[in-house]
Design an enzyme around this catalytic site. Structure first.
Site, PDB file in Angstrom:
ATOM      1  N   CYS A   1       0.843  -1.205   0.000  1.00  0.00           N
ATOM      2  CA  CYS A   1       0.000   0.000   0.000  1.00  0.00           C
ATOM      3  C   CYS A   1       0.879   1.256   0.000  1.00  0.00           C
ATOM      4  O   CYS A   1       1.482   1.572  -1.012  1.00  0.00           O
ATOM      5  CB  CYS A   1      -1.002  -0.016   1.150  1.00  0.00           C
ATOM      6  SG  CYS A   1      -2.349   1.185   0.901  1.00  0.00           S
TER       7      CYS A   1
ATOM      8  N   HIS B   1      -3.712  -4.977   0.663  1.00  0.00           N
ATOM      9  CA  HIS B   1      -3.314  -5.235   2.048  1.00  0.00           C
ATOM     10  C   HIS B   1      -3.494  -6.719   2.388  1.00  0.00           C
ATOM     11  O   HIS B   1      -4.483  -7.086   3.030  1.00  0.00           O
ATOM     12  CB  HIS B   1      -4.176  -4.416   3.012  1.00  0.00           C
ATOM     13  CG  HIS B   1      -3.788  -2.995   3.170  1.00  0.00           C
ATOM     14  ND1 HIS B   1      -2.707  -2.592   3.935  1.00  0.00           N
ATOM     15  CD2 HIS B   1      -4.350  -1.868   2.678  1.00  0.00           C
ATOM     16  CE1 HIS B   1      -2.622  -1.270   3.911  1.00  0.00           C
ATOM     17  NE2 HIS B   1      -3.605  -0.807   3.157  1.00  0.00           N
TER      18      HIS B   1
ATOM     19  N   GLU C   1      -2.158  -8.297   4.665  1.00  0.00           N
ATOM     20  CA  GLU C   1      -2.038  -8.467   6.119  1.00  0.00           C
ATOM     21  C   GLU C   1      -3.338  -8.146   6.862  1.00  0.00           C
ATOM     22  O   GLU C   1      -3.482  -8.488   8.040  1.00  0.00           O
ATOM     23  CB  GLU C   1      -0.895  -7.592   6.659  1.00  0.00           C
ATOM     24  CG  GLU C   1      -1.227  -6.135   6.908  1.00  0.00           C
ATOM     25  CD  GLU C   1      -1.288  -5.262   5.668  1.00  0.00           C
ATOM     26  OE1 GLU C   1      -1.387  -4.037   5.812  1.00  0.00           O
ATOM     27  OE2 GLU C   1      -1.230  -5.806   4.532  1.00  0.00           O
TER      28      GLU C   1
END
Length: 230
Positions: free
Chosen positions: A93, A180, A182
């Site tokens: 990002c 993203h 994560e």
């Protein structure tokens, strides 16, 4: 186990700590096969040298890479040093945008508004480290800025319907991913709820509804791990 430096370009806000830990914990859960060493870059802590770790991973941030902030300028210089040293680097990002910005690409606010919720990343070029292979991945997105022009010599690997440069590589050692991998559903839901007015009611509602879509973060995590630890 290889040592990967985690360049923390932000921290999870305190008001969300009831649903998630900080970024270091999120990335540690995503990449259990490496040892992550955090560097609090947003607060001025940078590594001494590019070879201090075996590879580097840069996180997301609430900031924009074009803001006139000392820590962003210092982080961009470090990215260029990592590039010159040919040490593996992955930006996620903001980290993806930082990579483009540091190497001469362009990052700007997207005219079409936020890219938010679970969206499809289409793979337009498959490479040897991208195992298991996939033509597309469903991933969390949460951004207003995006790479509008990749750096010279960059190869675009993935696109999304709202983001033409959603994944790119520079040379053999530098990788950017706009999504993203994560993120957890709980954290994404908390962010979307908090940012409903900023994102726009209809778009935020659509993004919240998308959170029931199964995601492919395990696939992208495998790619990132192979890229960082060739």
């Amino acid at each position: 186990m290889k040592c990967i430096g985690l360049l923390e370009c932000d921290h999870v806000d305190a008001r969300f700590r009831d649903v998630t830990d900080d970024y270091a914990a999120l990335f540690a859960a995503l990449l259990p096969e490496v040892e992550l060493i955090p560097y609090d870059v947003v607060n001025g802590q940078l590594p001494c040298a590019p070879d201090e770790c075996d590879g580097w991973l840069a996180t997301g941030s609430r900031h924009s890479v074009y803001e006139d902030l000392d820590w962003i300028a210092s982080a961009a210089r470090f990215v260029r040093d990592v590039r010159a040293a040919e040490i593996p680097f992955v930006g996620v990002c903001f980290g993806h945008q930082l990579l483009a910005h540091a190497l001469g690409g362009t990052v700007a606010r997207h005219d079409g508004g936020w890219g938010a919720g679970i969206r499809r990343l289409d793979i337009v070029r498959t490479e040897s480290w991208m195992e298991p292979a996939a033509d597309a991945c469903q991933l969390h997105f949460m951004h207003q800025d995006q790479v509008t022009e990749a750096p010279d010599g960059a190869i675009v690997l993935g696109r999304a319907d709202h983001c033409e440069v959603a994944m790119f590589r520079v040379g053999d050692t530098m990788l950017g991913v706009q999504a993203h991998p994560e993120f957890t559903v709980a954290y994404a839901e908390a962010l979307l709820t908090d940012r409903t007015e900023r994102i726009g009611g209809d778009r935020a509602t659509e993004a919240l509804a998308s959170l029931t879509t199964p995601t492919d973060e395990a696939v992208v995590a495998a790619w990132v791990a192979r890229f960082l630890t060739p």
